[in-house]
Motif scaffolding. Sequence first.
Motif, PDB file in Angstrom:
ATOM      1  N   ILE A 107       0.839  -1.204   0.000  1.00  0.00           N
ATOM      2  CA  ILE A 107       0.000   0.000   0.000  1.00  0.00           C
ATOM      3  C   ILE A 107       0.871   1.250   0.000  1.00  0.00           C
ATOM      4  O   ILE A 107       0.557   2.248  -0.654  1.00  0.00           O
ATOM      5  CB  ILE A 107      -0.944  -0.016   1.217  1.00  0.00           C
ATOM      6  N   ALA A 108       2.001   1.192   0.721  1.00  0.00           N
ATOM      7  CA  ALA A 108       2.909   2.340   0.776  1.00  0.00           C
ATOM      8  C   ALA A 108       3.452   2.698  -0.604  1.00  0.00           C
ATOM      9  O   ALA A 108       3.673   3.869  -0.909  1.00  0.00           O
ATOM     10  CB  ALA A 108       4.060   2.034   1.739  1.00  0.00           C
ATOM     11  N   ILE A 109       3.681   1.689  -1.437  1.00  0.00           N
ATOM     12  CA  ILE A 109       4.146   1.951  -2.800  1.00  0.00           C
ATOM     13  C   ILE A 109       3.107   2.772  -3.563  1.00  0.00           C
ATOM     14  O   ILE A 109       3.443   3.694  -4.310  1.00  0.00           O
ATOM     15  CB  ILE A 109       4.442   0.633  -3.536  1.00  0.00           C
ATOM     16  N   LEU A 110       1.831   2.460  -3.338  1.00  0.00           N
ATOM     17  CA  LEU A 110       0.763   3.212  -3.998  1.00  0.00           C
ATOM     18  C   LEU A 110       0.670   4.623  -3.437  1.00  0.00           C
ATOM     19  O   LEU A 110       0.428   5.591  -4.179  1.00  0.00           O
ATOM     20  CB  LEU A 110      -0.575   2.488  -3.818  1.00  0.00           C
ATOM     21  N   LEU A 111       0.863   4.762  -2.129  1.00  0.00           N
ATOM     22  CA  LEU A 111       0.753   6.075  -1.494  1.00  0.00           C
ATOM     23  C   LEU A 111       1.904   7.000  -1.880  1.00  0.00           C
ATOM     24  O   LEU A 111       1.735   8.206  -1.946  1.00  0.00           O
ATOM     25  CB  LEU A 111       0.724   5.916   0.035  1.00  0.00           C
ATOM     26  N   ARG A 112       3.096   6.420  -2.071  1.00  0.00           N
ATOM     27  CA  ARG A 112       4.309   7.140  -2.458  1.00  0.00           C
ATOM     28  C   ARG A 112       4.896   7.977  -1.323  1.00  0.00           C
ATOM     29  O   ARG A 112       6.109   8.068  -1.179  1.00  0.00           O
ATOM     30  CB  ARG A 112       4.064   8.039  -3.694  1.00  0.00           C
ATOM     31  N   SER A 113       4.057   8.614  -0.526  1.00  0.00           N
ATOM     32  CA  SER A 113       4.552   9.410   0.594  1.00  0.00           C
ATOM     33  C   SER A 113       3.569   9.328   1.744  1.00  0.00           C
ATOM     34  O   SER A 113       2.408   8.950   1.569  1.00  0.00           O
ATOM     35  CB  SER A 113       4.754  10.867   0.168  1.00  0.00           C
ATOM     36  N   GLY A 114       4.044   9.696   2.932  1.00  0.00           N
ATOM     37  CA  GLY A 114       3.186   9.659   4.098  1.00  0.00           C
ATOM     38  C   GLY A 114       2.664  11.034   4.451  1.00  0.00           C
ATOM     39  O   GLY A 114       2.404  11.862   3.579  1.00  0.00           O
ATOM     40  N   SER A 115       2.545  11.293   5.739  1.00  0.00           N
ATOM     41  CA  SER A 115       2.138  12.605   6.229  1.00  0.00           C
ATOM     42  C   SER A 115       3.339  13.249   6.915  1.00  0.00           C
ATOM     43  O   SER A 115       4.441  12.711   6.900  1.00  0.00           O
ATOM     44  CB  SER A 115       0.975  12.459   7.217  1.00  0.00           C
ATOM     45  N   ARG A 116       3.117  14.370   7.540  1.00  0.00           N
ATOM     46  CA  ARG A 116       4.219  15.083   8.201  1.00  0.00           C
ATOM     47  C   ARG A 116       4.834  14.239   9.316  1.00  0.00           C
ATOM     48  O   ARG A 116       6.041  14.308   9.562  1.00  0.00           O
ATOM     49  CB  ARG A 116       3.728  16.416   8.757  1.00  0.00           C
ATOM     50  N   ASN A 117       4.005  13.432   9.973  1.00  0.00           N
ATOM     51  CA  ASN A 117       4.472  12.674  11.129  1.00  0.00           C
ATOM     52  C   ASN A 117       4.564  11.173  10.891  1.00  0.00           C
ATOM     53  O   ASN A 117       4.892  10.428  11.815  1.00  0.00           O
ATOM     54  CB  ASN A 117       3.551  12.928  12.331  1.00  0.00           C
ATOM     55  N   GLU A 118       4.257  10.722   9.687  1.00  0.00           N
ATOM     56  CA  GLU A 118       4.283   9.289   9.407  1.00  0.00           C
ATOM     57  C   GLU A 118       4.935   9.026   8.057  1.00  0.00           C
ATOM     58  O   GLU A 118       4.734   9.788   7.107  1.00  0.00           O
ATOM     59  CB  GLU A 118       2.853   8.710   9.368  1.00  0.00           C
ATOM     60  N   THR A 119       5.692   7.956   7.975  1.00  0.00           N
ATOM     61  CA  THR A 119       6.177   7.517   6.674  1.00  0.00           C
ATOM     62  C   THR A 119       5.004   6.912   5.915  1.00  0.00           C
ATOM     63  O   THR A 119       3.929   6.663   6.482  1.00  0.00           O
ATOM     64  CB  THR A 119       7.277   6.457   6.822  1.00  0.00           C
ATOM     65  N   ALA A 120       5.197   6.636   4.646  1.00  0.00           N
ATOM     66  CA  ALA A 120       4.138   6.009   3.854  1.00  0.00           C
ATOM     67  C   ALA A 120       3.778   4.650   4.440  1.00  0.00           C
ATOM     68  O   ALA A 120       2.606   4.253   4.449  1.00  0.00           O
ATOM     69  CB  ALA A 120       4.591   5.868   2.408  1.00  0.00           C
ATOM     70  N   ILE A 121       4.780   3.929   4.939  1.00  0.00           N
ATOM     71  CA  ILE A 121       4.529   2.608   5.537  1.00  0.00           C
ATOM     72  C   ILE A 121       3.697   2.750   6.807  1.00  0.00           C
ATOM     73  O   ILE A 121       2.742   1.997   7.031  1.00  0.00           O
ATOM     74  CB  ILE A 121       5.846   1.880   5.837  1.00  0.00           C
TER      75      ILE A 121
END
Length: 233
Positions: free
Chosen positions: A36-50
């Motif tokens: 799912i992280a590969i699809l998201l590409r990036s996270g939020s300010r406080n979280e990685t995509a994973i």
Amino acid sequence: MSNQYSYSIKDLALQDRPREKYILKGSHALTDAELIAILLRSGSRNETAIELAQHILKHFNNDLSKLSLCNYKQLKQFRGIGDTKAITLLAAFEIGKRRQHINNNLTKIHNSSDVDSAMRIELEGLKHEEFWILLLDHQNHIIEKHRSSKGGLTSTTVDLRLIIREAMIHSATQIILVHNHPSGSLTPSKQDLDITLKINNGLKIVDIKLLDHLIITNDNYFSMADHGILSTI
């Protein structure tokens, strides 16, 4: 200046980054969150995509099936999920559903579990009842899946003549009835049993066999054949 740190997948070791891990070890080596992280590409300010992916999965009890049934508004409720990420995830879910449709073509039915697998994609998550018929050849291959009615299940909404017509058009020799219970109840109602009897008697006249009638909920299914009900009507 704020000490708040902005996380990135780039902060992970090379072999732990989802895309690099995919290349090095293949898709089977990745967790659901990493895919799912590969699809998201990036996270939020406080979280990685994973971490964001893990957060989303946890909300759906780590159940990919439940996640795939969510909608645009539900995804947008997560911090870090904007229009692009939400649409990317929904598009991936839709591709999976369409692939399942293709795989279900000409599926051979061996048991009630096969029927559940073939029909769950049509009925899971619906808020209303739908009544479907599976048209089979003499070797138990699915010829066609046909939605007979939508809404409450009554003798007026389920038309025996149309069911027989569909069977004759597709040269089906066997039929399986399937409908869902949005309430989650697996217990056949008197209406369910009456309709099954009506259809079974009608099919006998044209020498078409009724193999089963399944009730499907989001979590399970009930087979009238498995429970010996068809042999008593």
